[in-house]
Design a protein around this motif. Structure first.
Motif, PDB file in Angstrom:
ATOM      1  N   LEU A   3      26.628  23.969  25.560  1.00 50.42           N
ATOM      2  CA  LEU A   3      27.379  25.144  25.112  1.00 50.42           C
ATOM      3  C   LEU A   3      27.049  26.309  26.033  1.00 50.42           C
ATOM      4  CD1 LEU A   3      29.272  26.252  22.817  1.00 50.42           C
ATOM      5  CD2 LEU A   3      27.215  27.264  21.853  1.00 50.42           C
ATOM      6  N   VAL A   4      28.065  26.822  26.690  1.00 50.62           N
ATOM      7  CA  VAL A   4      27.954  28.000  27.552  1.00 50.62           C
ATOM      8  C   VAL A   4      28.882  29.068  26.987  1.00 50.62           C
ATOM      9  CG1 VAL A   4      28.445  28.936  29.848  1.00 50.62           C
ATOM     10  CG2 VAL A   4      27.371  26.682  29.625  1.00 50.62           C
ATOM     11  N   MET A   5      28.339  30.251  26.736  1.00 58.71           N
ATOM     12  CA  MET A   5      29.182  31.375  26.316  1.00 58.71           C
ATOM     13  C   MET A   5      29.061  32.476  27.353  1.00 58.71           C
ATOM     14  SD  MET A   5      29.609  33.243  22.595  1.00 58.71           S
ATOM     15  CE  MET A   5      28.262  34.419  22.560  1.00 58.71           C
ATOM     16  N   ASP A   6      30.187  33.092  27.666  1.00 59.06           N
ATOM     17  CA  ASP A   6      30.156  34.162  28.661  1.00 59.06           C
ATOM     18  C   ASP A   6      31.283  35.139  28.378  1.00 59.06           C
ATOM     19  OD1 ASP A   6      30.175  35.497  31.513  1.00 59.06           O
ATOM     20  OD2 ASP A   6      28.453  34.163  31.478  1.00 59.06           O
ATOM     21  N   LEU A   7      31.203  36.262  29.054  1.00 55.17           N
ATOM     22  CA  LEU A   7      32.295  37.225  28.980  1.00 55.17           C
ATOM     23  C   LEU A   7      33.531  36.668  29.677  1.00 55.17           C
ATOM     24  CD1 LEU A   7      30.339  40.513  29.707  1.00 55.17           C
ATOM     25  CD2 LEU A   7      31.329  39.811  27.517  1.00 55.17           C
ATOM     26  N   MET A   8      34.661  37.229  29.332  1.00 55.68           N
ATOM     27  CA  MET A   8      35.954  36.819  29.884  1.00 55.68           C
ATOM     28  C   MET A   8      36.600  38.051  30.527  1.00 55.68           C
ATOM     29  SD  MET A   8      38.978  34.928  27.734  1.00 55.68           S
ATOM     30  CE  MET A   8      38.978  36.217  26.465  1.00 55.68           C
ATOM     31  N   ARG A   9      36.966  37.948  31.782  1.00 51.52           N
ATOM     32  CA  ARG A   9      37.494  39.107  32.508  1.00 51.52           C
ATOM     33  C   ARG A   9      38.822  39.570  31.897  1.00 51.52           C
ATOM     34  NH1 ARG A   9      37.944  36.884  37.029  1.00 51.52           N
ATOM     35  NH2 ARG A   9      40.141  36.997  37.607  1.00 51.52           N
ATOM     36  N   PRO A  10      38.939  40.852  31.608  1.00 49.86           N
ATOM     37  CA  PRO A  10      40.209  41.374  31.072  1.00 49.86           C
ATOM     38  C   PRO A  10      41.317  41.300  32.116  1.00 49.86           C
ATOM     39  CG  PRO A  10      38.388  42.924  30.737  1.00 49.86           C
ATOM     40  CD  PRO A  10      37.916  41.899  31.705  1.00 49.86           C
ATOM     41  N   ALA A  11      42.530  41.517  31.644  1.00 43.12           N
ATOM     42  CA  ALA A  11      43.690  41.434  32.532  1.00 43.12           C
ATOM     43  C   ALA A  11      43.823  42.655  33.431  1.00 43.12           C
ATOM     44  CB  ALA A  11      44.963  41.245  31.717  1.00 43.12           C
ATOM     45  N   SER A  12      43.194  43.764  33.047  1.00 39.73           N
ATOM     46  CA  SER A  12      43.358  45.001  33.819  1.00 39.73           C
ATOM     47  C   SER A  12      42.109  45.860  33.717  1.00 39.73           C
ATOM     48  CB  SER A  12      44.555  45.798  33.292  1.00 39.73           C
ATOM     49  OG  SER A  12      44.295  46.269  31.986  1.00 39.73           O
ATOM     50  N   ALA A  13      41.985  46.813  34.632  1.00 36.55           N
ATOM     51  CA  ALA A  13      40.879  47.764  34.592  1.00 36.55           C
ATOM     52  C   ALA A  13      40.945  48.614  33.335  1.00 36.55           C
ATOM     53  CB  ALA A  13      40.909  48.639  35.842  1.00 36.55           C
ATOM     54  N   ALA A  14      42.154  48.947  32.902  1.00 30.42           N
ATOM     55  CA  ALA A  14      42.318  49.756  31.690  1.00 30.42           C
ATOM     56  C   ALA A  14      41.798  48.998  30.467  1.00 30.42           C
ATOM     57  CB  ALA A  14      43.784  50.128  31.501  1.00 30.42           C
ATOM     58  N   GLU A  15      42.055  47.698  30.423  1.00 32.20           N
ATOM     59  CA  GLU A  15      41.563  46.904  29.298  1.00 32.20           C
ATOM     60  C   GLU A  15      40.036  46.797  29.339  1.00 32.20           C
ATOM     61  OE1 GLU A  15      42.029  42.472  27.276  1.00 32.20           O
ATOM     62  OE2 GLU A  15      43.281  43.017  29.001  1.00 32.20           O
TER      63      GLU A  15
ATOM     64  N   LEU B 237      37.632  47.936  26.278  1.00 30.28           N
ATOM     65  CA  LEU B 237      36.624  47.068  25.667  1.00 30.28           C
ATOM     66  C   LEU B 237      35.239  47.708  25.736  1.00 30.28           C
ATOM     67  CD1 LEU B 237      37.788  43.627  27.066  1.00 30.28           C
ATOM     68  CD2 LEU B 237      37.817  44.313  24.660  1.00 30.28           C
ATOM     69  N   THR B 238      34.952  48.386  26.836  1.00 29.34           N
ATOM     70  CA  THR B 238      33.662  49.065  26.967  1.00 29.34           C
ATOM     71  C   THR B 238      33.522  50.146  25.907  1.00 29.34           C
ATOM     72  OG1 THR B 238      33.634  48.641  29.352  1.00 29.34           O
ATOM     73  CG2 THR B 238      32.165  50.353  28.533  1.00 29.34           C
ATOM     74  N   GLN B 239      34.568  50.912  25.692  1.00 27.94           N
ATOM     75  CA  GLN B 239      34.526  51.960  24.670  1.00 27.94           C
ATOM     76  C   GLN B 239      34.441  51.368  23.267  1.00 27.94           C
ATOM     77  OE1 GLN B 239      34.162  55.257  25.194  1.00 27.94           O
ATOM     78  NE2 GLN B 239      33.920  54.578  27.326  1.00 27.94           N
ATOM     79  N   ARG B 240      35.096  50.244  23.056  1.00 28.11           N
ATOM     80  CA  ARG B 240      35.122  49.639  21.717  1.00 28.11           C
ATOM     81  C   ARG B 240      33.770  49.048  21.350  1.00 28.11           C
ATOM     82  NH1 ARG B 240      39.555  45.319  21.514  1.00 28.11           N
ATOM     83  NH2 ARG B 240      40.658  47.160  22.286  1.00 28.11           N
TER      84      ARG B 240
ATOM     85  N   GLN C 179      26.043  50.456  28.792  1.00 27.99           N
ATOM     86  CA  GLN C 179      27.473  50.713  28.977  1.00 27.99           C
ATOM     87  C   GLN C 179      27.902  50.341  30.391  1.00 27.99           C
ATOM     88  OE1 GLN C 179      29.036  54.509  27.678  1.00 27.99           O
ATOM     89  NE2 GLN C 179      27.336  54.806  26.265  1.00 27.99           N
ATOM     90  N   ARG C 180      27.118  50.766  31.357  1.00 21.80           N
ATOM     91  CA  ARG C 180      27.427  50.466  32.768  1.00 21.80           C
ATOM     92  C   ARG C 180      27.446  48.968  33.010  1.00 21.80           C
ATOM     93  NH1 ARG C 180      22.508  51.128  36.632  1.00 21.80           N
ATOM     94  NH2 ARG C 180      22.129  49.124  35.588  1.00 21.80           N
ATOM     95  N   ASP C 181      26.395  48.291  32.531  1.00 23.06           N
ATOM     96  CA  ASP C 181      26.290  46.854  32.787  1.00 23.06           C
ATOM     97  C   ASP C 181      27.389  46.074  32.082  1.00 23.06           C
ATOM     98  OD1 ASP C 181      24.119  47.302  34.358  1.00 23.06           O
ATOM     99  OD2 ASP C 181      22.646  46.421  33.007  1.00 23.06           O
ATOM    100  N   PHE C 182      27.732  46.468  30.863  1.00 22.92           N
ATOM    101  CA  PHE C 182      28.797  45.763  30.138  1.00 22.92           C
ATOM    102  C   PHE C 182      30.118  45.891  30.886  1.00 22.92           C
ATOM    103  CE2 PHE C 182      32.054  45.715  26.674  1.00 22.92           C
ATOM    104  CZ  PHE C 182      31.939  44.367  26.365  1.00 22.92           C
ATOM    105  N   HIS C 183      30.433  47.104  31.335  1.00 23.11           N
ATOM    106  CA  HIS C 183      31.680  47.317  32.074  1.00 23.11           C
ATOM    107  C   HIS C 183      31.693  46.500  33.368  1.00 23.11           C
ATOM    108  CE1 HIS C 183      34.551  49.629  34.647  1.00 23.11           C
ATOM    109  NE2 HIS C 183      35.256  49.547  33.548  1.00 23.11           N
TER     110      HIS C 183
END
Length: 221
Positions: free
Chosen positions: A146-158, A162-165, A175-179
């Motif tokens: 089982l590997v879980m990872d982040l998934m790249r959004p479709a756009s910089a705006a998204e 997500l970072t704000q949410r 915040q910096r690292d998550f973005h």
């Protein structure tokens, strides 16, 4: 949106402390729940956590599976130092060992593990084949993965949304690292191509949230 790589190691002391002190209980408990749901027959054995960081997921897995002996690997000494303190405080040292290791590492024992887990390592790797080659090297035939990872959004705006949410109340370093991690993450179709190229066609890839994907299945190679 094209992928923007980030550094493979997270070895800044401030960065390590922020991760060790942050409350990741929701996604990390979800990781263990995903494993339980997909591998109901797993009761214990030898497990390895690739990219364990400060060992929060590793310890949650150890508590969920008291019959498991777990090796946690990470390349960042600062993360491991904090992880070892947490492991000792939890009294898990007899079943949970943390070791510094930068992949690929051919000194890892071959075909030695009944379960291979990894959380949030893939997006740090500029060459994702390193992870899948390691999986093939360390997993026994029939091992649960089982590997879980982040998934790249479709756009910089998204990515910004997500970072704000999800990180608006986090320390600035998180915040910096998550973005940056969102921008460095892989898309499900890219991961599918990685698995096929590695000869791991039997593994499944699925999105499980607006920002996470899972790779899971039984190793048959």
């Amino acid at each position: 949106m094209q992928r923007i790589p980030e550094p493979e190691l997270m070895n800044e002391p401030e960065q390590a402390r922020a991760y060790a002190e942050a409350d990741f209980s929701a996604p990390h408990d979800a990781f263990v729940a995903h494993f339980r749901q997909r591998f109901p027959g797993f009761a214990g054995g030898a497990a390895i956590d690739l990219g364990c960081g400060p060992a929060d997921v590793t310890m949650r897995f150890a508590r969920a599976y008291p019959e498991a002996a777990i090796l946690g690997l990470d390349g960042a000494q600062a993360m491991l130092d904090l992880g070892r303190k947490a492991v000792d405080a939890e009294g898990l040292g007899q079943r949970l060992t943390l070791q510094q290791c930068c992949l690929p590492d051919t000194d890892l024992p071959p075909r030695a593990f009944d379960a291979v887990i990894s959380n949030s390592l893939l997006h740090h790797l500029d060459d994702p084949a390193v992870l899948w080659q390691t999986v093939r090297h360390v997993a026994r035939r029939g091992a649960a993965l089982l590997v879980m990872d982040l998934m790249r959004p479709a756009s910089a705006a998204e990515a910004e949304s997500l970072t704000q949410r999800y990180a608006a109340d986090a320390p600035p370093v998180l915040q910096r690292d998550f973005h940056h991690s969102l921008l460095a993450a892989y898309r499900p179709d890219e991961v599918r191509q990685q698995l096929d190229a590695a000869g791991l066609e039997q593994l499944r890839v699925e999105a499980v949230s607006d920002r996470h994907l899972l790779v899971w299945g039984t190793i048959h190679v």
